[in-house]
Scaffold this motif. Structure first.
Motif, mmCIF file in Angstrom:
data_model
loop_
_atom_site.group_PDB
_atom_site.id
_atom_site.type_symbol
_atom_site.label_atom_id
_atom_site.label_comp_id
_atom_site.label_asym_id
_atom_site.label_seq_id
_atom_site.Cartn_x
_atom_site.Cartn_y
_atom_site.Cartn_z
ATOM 1 N N LYS A 55 1.143 -1.276 -0.211
ATOM 2 C CA LYS A 55 0.243 -0.252 -0.308
ATOM 3 C C LYS A 55 0.762 1.500 -0.179
ATOM 4 O O LYS A 55 0.214 2.231 -0.736
ATOM 5 C CB LYS A 55 -1.061 -0.302 1.286
ATOM 6 N N ALA A 56 2.330 1.318 0.292
ATOM 7 C CA ALA A 56 3.252 2.203 0.375
ATOM 8 C C ALA A 56 3.692 2.931 -0.987
ATOM 9 O O ALA A 56 4.570 3.303 -1.135
ATOM 10 C CB ALA A 56 4.026 2.365 1.547
ATOM 11 N N VAL A 57 3.427 1.559 -1.584
ATOM 12 C CA VAL A 57 3.977 1.911 -2.983
ATOM 13 C C VAL A 57 3.289 2.212 -4.522
ATOM 14 O O VAL A 57 3.571 1.498 -5.486
ATOM 15 C CB VAL A 57 5.322 1.019 -3.795
ATOM 16 N N ASP A 58 1.378 1.933 -4.236
ATOM 17 C CA ASP A 58 0.810 1.719 -4.796
ATOM 18 C C ASP A 58 0.041 3.360 -5.958
ATOM 19 O O ASP A 58 -0.629 3.267 -6.701
ATOM 20 C CB ASP A 58 -0.206 0.808 -4.589
ATOM 21 N N GLY A 59 1.312 4.017 -5.283
ATOM 22 C CA GLY A 59 0.356 5.618 -5.871
ATOM 23 C C GLY A 59 -0.429 6.428 -5.378
ATOM 24 O O GLY A 59 -0.745 7.053 -5.801
ATOM 25 N N SER A 60 -1.853 5.687 -3.648
ATOM 26 C CA SER A 60 -2.516 6.015 -3.923
ATOM 27 C C SER A 60 -2.029 7.145 -2.445
ATOM 28 O O SER A 60 -1.486 6.867 -0.556
ATOM 29 C CB SER A 60 -3.319 5.600 -3.713
ATOM 30 N N LEU A 61 -2.943 7.902 -2.243
ATOM 31 C CA LEU A 61 -2.494 9.062 -0.983
ATOM 32 C C LEU A 61 -3.557 8.254 0.173
ATOM 33 O O LEU A 61 -3.776 9.341 0.896
ATOM 34 C CB LEU A 61 -2.215 9.965 -1.006
ATOM 35 N N GLU A 155 2.716 7.044 1.610
ATOM 36 C CA GLU A 155 3.734 6.582 0.352
ATOM 37 C C GLU A 155 5.337 6.355 1.117
ATOM 38 O O GLU A 155 5.785 7.328 1.610
ATOM 39 C CB GLU A 155 3.693 7.327 -1.434
ATOM 40 N N LEU A 156 5.928 5.526 -0.290
ATOM 41 C CA LEU A 156 7.269 5.196 0.098
ATOM 42 C C LEU A 156 7.652 5.351 -1.580
ATOM 43 O O LEU A 156 7.130 4.621 -2.712
ATOM 44 C CB LEU A 156 7.799 3.961 0.141
ATOM 45 N N GLU A 157 8.208 6.287 -2.154
ATOM 46 C CA GLU A 157 8.677 6.877 -3.361
ATOM 47 C C GLU A 157 10.834 6.963 -3.604
ATOM 48 O O GLU A 157 10.809 7.271 -2.933
ATOM 49 C CB GLU A 157 8.400 8.091 -3.770
ATOM 50 N N VAL A 158 11.468 5.790 -4.303
ATOM 51 C CA VAL A 158 12.517 6.136 -4.411
ATOM 52 C C VAL A 158 12.968 6.135 -5.978
ATOM 53 O O VAL A 158 11.540 5.613 -6.831
ATOM 54 C CB VAL A 158 13.190 4.711 -4.595
ATOM 55 N N TYR A 159 13.867 7.301 -5.749
ATOM 56 C CA TYR A 159 14.243 7.955 -7.392
ATOM 57 C C TYR A 159 15.457 7.147 -7.662
ATOM 58 O O TYR A 159 15.892 7.743 -6.649
ATOM 59 C CB TYR A 159 13.615 9.654 -7.842
ATOM 60 N N GLY A 160 15.738 8.009 -8.898
ATOM 61 C CA GLY A 160 17.171 7.620 -9.485
ATOM 62 C C GLY A 160 17.044 6.704 -10.490
ATOM 63 O O GLY A 160 16.434 6.882 -11.698
ATOM 64 N N THR A 161 18.307 6.293 -11.265
ATOM 65 C CA THR A 161 18.008 5.706 -12.540
ATOM 66 C C THR A 161 18.655 4.018 -12.425
ATOM 67 O O THR A 161 19.846 4.090 -12.002
ATOM 68 C CB THR A 161 19.587 6.244 -13.342
ATOM 69 N N ALA A 162 17.633 3.254 -13.175
ATOM 70 C CA ALA A 162 17.908 1.845 -13.345
ATOM 71 C C ALA A 162 19.334 1.688 -13.741
ATOM 72 O O ALA A 162 19.697 1.854 -14.654
ATOM 73 C CB ALA A 162 16.907 0.867 -13.578
ATOM 74 N N ASP A 163 20.314 0.737 -13.726
ATOM 75 C CA ASP A 163 21.278 0.273 -14.510
ATOM 76 C C ASP A 163 20.888 -0.435 -15.620
ATOM 77 O O ASP A 163 22.104 -0.185 -16.357
ATOM 78 C CB ASP A 163 22.476 -0.918 -13.875
#
Length: 532
Positions: A55-61, A155-163
């Motif tokens: 539920k923390a990574v489903d994009g819903s607040l 929500e838990l959001e992780v940003y970056g660049t996939a290898d």
């Protein structure tokens, strides 16, 4: 709790507006990609069956994860699916926030590195930018709660660049492919590891030019083969970006012509949590799917079949819907959770029925298949949890083993004698263990500790001894995993992972493989010859 939810309801509109404002303000300032949306999640605990990690990574607040209340520490981990460079983590806290926590990354989901520590958190939204980290797994590890509740994230959001974004280099071709053991129906393979600029994630095994399986290690055991038949094998490597090497040089393996009692078993302990397949974090439906793919002759369960108190209604609502599909071929034993029913063992015995739970009038019994003698024990009698050993069961075991006429022996009981898990070694089981060593038992299966551990053959004192039994702890059937301690001297493989044991048996040998949730072989034992 009612007061808390009312307070949350009042704050929610403000939080949604604030969170959306932050997202809009930062959307154009970074080229980094949101990597965590809808990815697999593990948590240290869940407050309820509805407040789960996904539920923390489903994009819903309007949905959230919440940990068990009043307990530190707690954590939530997201699997990004492949190694990635992490530059930003955004946390949208519910009322129950973390005052102190760490952002950690890991390559393997076991060993973590801290890339950010926060000691003055005040709730609302924490947008942590400018991070420098690299790994496949990202964990938020809470150490001090900001309220008297637990930890909770909208929500838990992780940003970056996939290898994989710029990885076009394939791994090197595996070398040194060889056969390490052959029976009438199996071929064990091993090879030298490939190298890759970002790391090899798996190996595909090809039989006669067709992929028949994959392995995360440099070992694989192929089963279901025909006796006295030649097969050609090769191996190729893959990385996280999907690049794959050419196939290795092929070898020819010919199965033996001997053995008429060959069969495959599936085994695990600590299985059905109180959840169903409707929850993505529910594991026992996934391990049941592995059993189905293994297509075993029989299923062995090593206790704690149903959590938490193993009432009949629990068995009917959870276990029956997954592992219950194999009830007719299951050879179960009880664990300590089966004793927690209002009447100990009542739900266990009512669900399985006397023909399965007590086929010889007791919760311990023996059965045979091929050249194998199997013994299922009720280790609650001598585990230290329910009093001292009952002489009746130990006397029965001694007589049963003395009267055995089969050449190979497997014994399974819930409580392990030796374990690197949180429960540790169990001296109360020593009298039984010593009896099994003296009887030259070949293989012992356990649950209780929620991890996977395969030992080399051991003596009574736990030291390595080729004349002793191989012990395997497979408490990996679905209930929350425990983090193991350092392995014993005799530990051959130690993993914190879910999976099902696949046991390949012949008239005089056995070989074990741990099959992970992605159907990969996570560990494979050598092919052992029975003592008798």
């Amino acid at each position: 709790m009612i007061r808390r939810f009312r307070r949350t309801a009042l704050l929610l509109p403000v939080m949604i507006v604030a969170a959306l404002g932050v997202a809009d303000a930062t959307a154009g300032t970074t080229a980094d990609v949101l990597l965590s949306r809808s990815k697999p999640v593990l948590t240290s605990s869940n407050e309820t069956s509805t407040l789960t990690g996904p539920k923390a990574v489903d994009g819903s607040l309007t949905t959230r994860w919440a940990s068990t209340e009043f307990v530190d520490p707690q954590w939530i981990r997201v699997d990004l699916g492949q190694p990635s460079s992490i530059s930003r983590v955004k946390l949208n806290w519910e009322v129950a926030y973390a005052k102190a926590y760490r952002i950690e990354v890991s390559d393997d989901g076991t060993t973590y590195r801290t890339i950010k520590s926060v000691t003055d958190g005040n709730g609302a939204t924490d947008d942590l930018t400018g991070l420098t980290g690299h790994g496949r797994y990202v964990r938020v590890y809470g150490t001090v709660r900001g309220t008297s509740y637990g930890y909770s994230l909208w929500e838990l959001e992780v940003y970056g660049t996939a290898d994989s974004g710029d990885d076009t280099e394939a791994p090197t071709v595996p070398t040194g492919l060889t056969s390490t053991g052959v029976t009438a129906t199996t071929a064990a393979l091993a090879w030298t590891a490939s190298t890759d600029n970002r790391g090899v994630t798996a190996y595909d095994v090809l039989r006669n030019g067709v992929v028949v399986g994959s392995s995360a290690t440099t070992q694989y055991s192929d089963s279901g083969l025909t006796a006295n038949t030649a097969y050609q094998y090769s191996v190729r490597a893959r990385d996280a970006a999907g690049n794959q090497s050419a196939a290795s040089a092929a070898i020819t393996v010919t199965t033996s012509a001997t053995g008429t009692g060959n069969f495959v078993l599936a085994a695990a302990g600590d299985i059905a949590d109180q959840c169903t397949a409707s929850s993505s974090s529910c594991i026992h439906p996934k391990t049941a799917a592995l059993v189905e793919r293994i297509a075993p002759a029989n299923v062995i369960t090593m206790g704690d079949n149903q959590y938490d108190d193993a009432h009949l209604s629990d068995f009917q609502n959870y276990y029956a819907k997954t592992w219950g599909r194999f009830k007719s071929i299951t050879k179960p034993i009880p664990g300590n959770h089966e004793t927690y029913d209002d009447t100990p063992f009542a739900g266990y015995e009512q669900y399985f029925g006397s023909a399965i739970a007590k086929p010889q009038g007791k919760r311990y019994y023996s059965w045979e298949k091929g050249n194998w003698h199997f013994v299922g024990l009720d280790s609650n009698d001598f585990s230290g949890e329910n009093g001292l050993a009952e002489p009746e069961q130990i006397t029965w075991l001694r007589n049963d083993l003395a009267n055995n006429t089969k050449g190979c022996v497997l014994v399974y009981l819930h409580h392990p004698r030796y374990s690197s898990g949180s429960h540790g070694d169990n001296p109360s089981v020593a009298p039984v263990w010593d009896l099994l060593v003296d009887a030259k038992v070949d293989l012992i299966l356990n649950g209780h500790d929620h991890h996977y551990e395969r030992f080399l053959p051991q003596a009574k004192d736990g030291s390595v001894d080729s004349n002793g039994p191989v012990q395997i702890i497979g408490g990996t059937g679905g209930k929350d995993l425990y983090t193991p301690n350092a392995g014993h001297d005799a530990t051959a493989k130690l993993l914190k992972t879910y999976g099902v044991l696949k046991l390949t048996m012949t008239d005089n040998t056995f070989q074990s493989s741990l099959i992970g949730l992605d159907n990969r072989v996570l560990d494979a034992s050598p092919t052992y010859t029975c003592h008798s």
